[in-house]
Design a protein around this motif. Sequence first.
Motif, PDB file in Angstrom:
ATOM      1  N   LYS A 167     -10.220   9.097  -3.151  1.00 49.27           N
ATOM      2  CA  LYS A 167      -8.729   9.428  -3.231  1.00 49.27           C
ATOM      3  C   LYS A 167      -7.880   8.032  -3.410  1.00 49.27           C
ATOM      4  N   HIS A 168      -8.368   7.299  -2.532  1.00 53.73           N
ATOM      5  CA  HIS A 168      -7.199   5.972  -2.852  1.00 53.73           C
ATOM      6  C   HIS A 168      -8.433   5.175  -2.730  1.00 53.73           C
ATOM      7  N   VAL A 169      -8.771   5.082  -4.698  1.00 50.37           N
ATOM      8  CA  VAL A 169      -8.964   4.308  -5.435  1.00 50.37           C
ATOM      9  C   VAL A 169      -8.141   3.972  -6.439  1.00 50.37           C
ATOM     10  N   ARG A 170      -7.653   3.265  -7.049  1.00 49.76           N
ATOM     11  CA  ARG A 170      -6.328   2.834  -7.927  1.00 49.76           C
ATOM     12  C   ARG A 170      -7.028   2.410  -9.233  1.00 49.76           C
ATOM     13  N   LEU A 171      -7.044   3.367  -9.840  1.00 48.48           N
ATOM     14  CA  LEU A 171      -7.670   3.310 -11.707  1.00 48.48           C
ATOM     15  C   LEU A 171      -6.717   4.012 -12.635  1.00 48.48           C
TER      16      LEU A 171
ATOM     17  N   LEU B 254       1.044  -1.217  -0.069  1.00 49.08           N
ATOM     18  CA  LEU B 254      -0.202  -0.037   0.301  1.00 49.08           C
ATOM     19  C   LEU B 254       1.212   0.765   0.293  1.00 49.08           C
ATOM     20  N   GLU B 255       0.344   2.257  -1.029  1.00 45.98           N
ATOM     21  CA  GLU B 255       1.215   3.856  -1.172  1.00 45.98           C
ATOM     22  C   GLU B 255       0.447   3.837   0.500  1.00 45.98           C
ATOM     23  N   LYS B 256       1.905   4.858   1.230  1.00 48.12           N
ATOM     24  CA  LYS B 256       1.821   4.996   2.506  1.00 48.12           C
ATOM     25  C   LYS B 256       0.297   6.619   3.074  1.00 48.12           C
ATOM     26  N   GLY B 257      -0.118   6.795   2.657  1.00 46.05           N
ATOM     27  CA  GLY B 257      -1.137   7.600   2.339  1.00 46.05           C
ATOM     28  C   GLY B 257      -2.061   6.948   3.010  1.00 46.05           C
ATOM     29  N   ALA B 258      -2.566   5.547   1.808  1.00 46.24           N
ATOM     30  CA  ALA B 258      -3.776   5.056   1.790  1.00 46.24           C
ATOM     31  C   ALA B 258      -3.715   3.610   2.950  1.00 46.24           C
ATOM     32  N   ARG B 259      -2.206   3.734   3.288  1.00 45.67           N
ATOM     33  CA  ARG B 259      -2.432   2.532   5.104  1.00 45.67           C
ATOM     34  C   ARG B 259      -2.992   2.655   5.899  1.00 45.67           C
ATOM     35  N   ALA B 260      -2.469   4.470   6.051  1.00 44.06           N
ATOM     36  CA  ALA B 260      -3.215   5.291   6.982  1.00 44.06           C
ATOM     37  C   ALA B 260      -3.997   6.046   7.425  1.00 44.06           C
TER      38      ALA B 260
END
Length: 228
Positions: free
Chosen positions: A99-103, A9-15
């Motif tokens: 903002k966290h959906v991977r598109l 996970l990207e750091k921001g997504a995990r947090a």
Amino acid sequence: MSASDTLKLEKGARAWLITTGFQPTHEPLWVEALTHGSTGEDRDYQRLEFLGDRVLGLTIADWLFGELTGAEGALAQRLNALVSKRTCASVARSIGIAKHVRLGKQARDDGAANSDNVLGDVMESLLGAAFLDSGFTATQSLIRTLWAGEHGGGAGKSKHPKSALQEWAAGNQRRPPRYELVDRSGPDHAATFTVRVTVNNVGSAQATASSKQEAETAAAENFMETFG
């Protein structure tokens, strides 16, 4: 081991997940839960969405069963509203999923991140990931927290009788209700209409009113009072 099994996970997504109440231990699972098919990657959220939909449905059904004393029709009406794509998308927006959906680039440019369908699907996929990573009890508790506003609001509490009957029939694996005008009497300026509504293999009910539409509404209401 495939490349997808080592995704992080990207750091921001995990947090964000942790702040929201999720417990991401097996990170590739959560990357999959946030991945839309437009990325072209081997795994996307569809399988987890399938699982999360069932976890959500069972949790909400258990929640309603423990709190409401109404008939099956009333329970089904509330359940259908609370697990609907619209409600899932509403919850998704409340926790900032978009903002966290991977598109893929084209899907993002087309506004997929703000689509009810995509947001609702990802919300369910995250619940599927939570079930696999943390178990049912933790996921059930999280759903009750995330859905508290929707549960306490008006979702499914007040619905037009014809809509309520339509959802009741669908929720009980029945064909859609069939409305039939069985009588029209009186002069044009004071006509009365009698309508019968039937749900296959369940029964029928009828009502009389001063317009066909009002008779259909009353018939649907009578049906739910009798069979719902």
